[in-house]
Design an enzyme around this catalytic site. Structure first.
Site, PDB file in Angstrom:
ATOM      1  CD  GLU A  39      -2.667 136.568  -1.156  1.00 23.17           C
ATOM      2  OE1 GLU A  39      -3.673 136.651  -1.916  1.00 23.17           O
ATOM      3  OE2 GLU A  39      -1.720 137.375  -1.212  1.00 23.17           O
ATOM      4  CE  LYS A 111       0.905 138.271  -3.809  1.00 18.25           C
ATOM      5  NZ  LYS A 111      -0.417 138.697  -3.310  1.00 18.25           N
ATOM      6  CB  CYS A 144      -2.739 136.137  -4.905  1.00 16.44           C
ATOM      7  SG  CYS A 144      -4.321 136.831  -5.464  1.00 16.44           S
ATOM      8  CB  VAL A 171      -9.819 141.911  -5.155  1.00 20.44           C
ATOM      9  CG1 VAL A 171      -9.683 141.399  -3.734  1.00 20.44           C
ATOM     10  CG2 VAL A 171      -8.504 142.502  -5.639  1.00 20.44           C
TER      11      VAL A 171
HETATM   12  C1  ACM Z   1      -3.612 139.485  -4.631  1.00 28.74           C
HETATM   13  O1  ACM Z   1      -2.438 139.328  -4.987  1.00 28.74           O
HETATM   14  N1  ACM Z   1      -4.019 139.142  -3.426  1.00 28.74           N
HETATM   15  C2  ACM Z   1      -4.600 140.056  -5.552  1.00 28.74           C
END
Ligand code: ACM
Length: 265
Positions: A39, A111, A144, A171
């Site tokens: 990402e 996203k 992500c 993370v």
């Molecule tokens: C994320 O969505 N970068 C944890």
């Protein structure tokens, strides 16, 4: 059989040129049909103001996608990667994934489910979840945190996705790796999680990324996994058609056994 893989690396914040050259250099000696990158991998992740996003986000198509189109064409490869997008009409910023192939830019996914402070800088995505037939495989994209929402994966799987390409900057240690494994298993699809590694420290904020990128088979087996804290490019051979068989037992087909009439309120 086709070759799919991930390139887990540690982008340099703000240096798009250096990151693009690093990507191109890694790909130069790689043979794969589909390669997934992390990402926001051309800019870095830890933005600390909207001004920073404004400086680094690009239109799509734009210089970054043009550069990568040349790489994909030369290597006859499909690339999926995350980048910061600027919509020239609305002036909004998106945390996007692009699908680029030997014939150029094929798709952009913005996203849908923004994580934590991404909400300060990016607009939530407005692109529907769609599956793309690349010839070598049918793929869907998630970015992500999208993996936390099973509906997103299910939507792609029901459309016939054989592989989920998942650029990430995870993370929360271990969480994303476990969740994506379950998502692959419950939909009987392949999953390529391309996470980044390393630590970013900027303007008093700090994030350490969990690496451990992985490729999961439809039965949930891990067929490739990167270390947590090192750059790693891994390619495996898979047969995408394996994802078309949704049987768990001779009497259980995961999609035919669904009971949508009971899922509605
Ligand atoms: C994320 O969505 N970068 C944890």
């Amino acid at each position: 059989m086709i070759k799919v893989g991930f390139y887990q690396f540690c982008p340099t914040f703000g240096d798009v040129r250096a990151n693009l050259h690093k990507i191109a250099e890694a790909i130069e000696t790689t043979k794969a049909d589909i390669l997934v990158l992390p990402e926001l991998c051309t800019t870095g992740y830890l933005f600390t103001s909207r001004d920073e996003v404004a400086k680094l986000a690009e239109p799509i198509p734009g210089p970054t996608t043009l550069f990568l189109e040349n790489v994909a064409r030369r290597k006859n490869m499909w690339l999926v990667l995350g980048m910061a997008e600027r919509d020239e009409v609305s002036k909004k910023f998106y945390n996007s994934a692009v699908l680029i192939g030997p014939d150029g830019l094929k798709a952009v996914y913005r996203k849908a489910h923004l994580f934590f402070e991404e909400k300060l800088y990016f607009a939530p995505g407005d692109t529907p979840f769609r599956v793309y037939d690349l010839g070598v495989a049918r793929v869907g994209m998630l970015v992500c945190f999208d993996h936390f929402f099973p509906e997103a994966t299910r939507t792609l799987a029901l459309q016939g996705a054989q592989i989920i390409c998942h650029p990430s900057n995870l993370v929360l240690p271990g969480k994303g790796q476990q969740i994506t494994r379950v998502r692959a298993m419950e939909n009987r699809i392949f999953w390529v999680l391309a996470n980044r590694c390393g630590t970013e420290e900027r303007n008093g904020k700090k994030l350490t990324y969990t690496g451990a990128s992985q490729i999961i088979a439809p039965d949930g087996e891990i067929v490739a996994q990167a270390p947590p804290d090192e750059e790693s490019l891994q390619i495996v051979e898979i047969s995408p058609a394996q994802a078309d068989d949704k049987h768990v037992t001779a009497m259980n087909d995961l999609f035919r056994d669904r009971r949508p009439e009971l899922y509605e309120k």
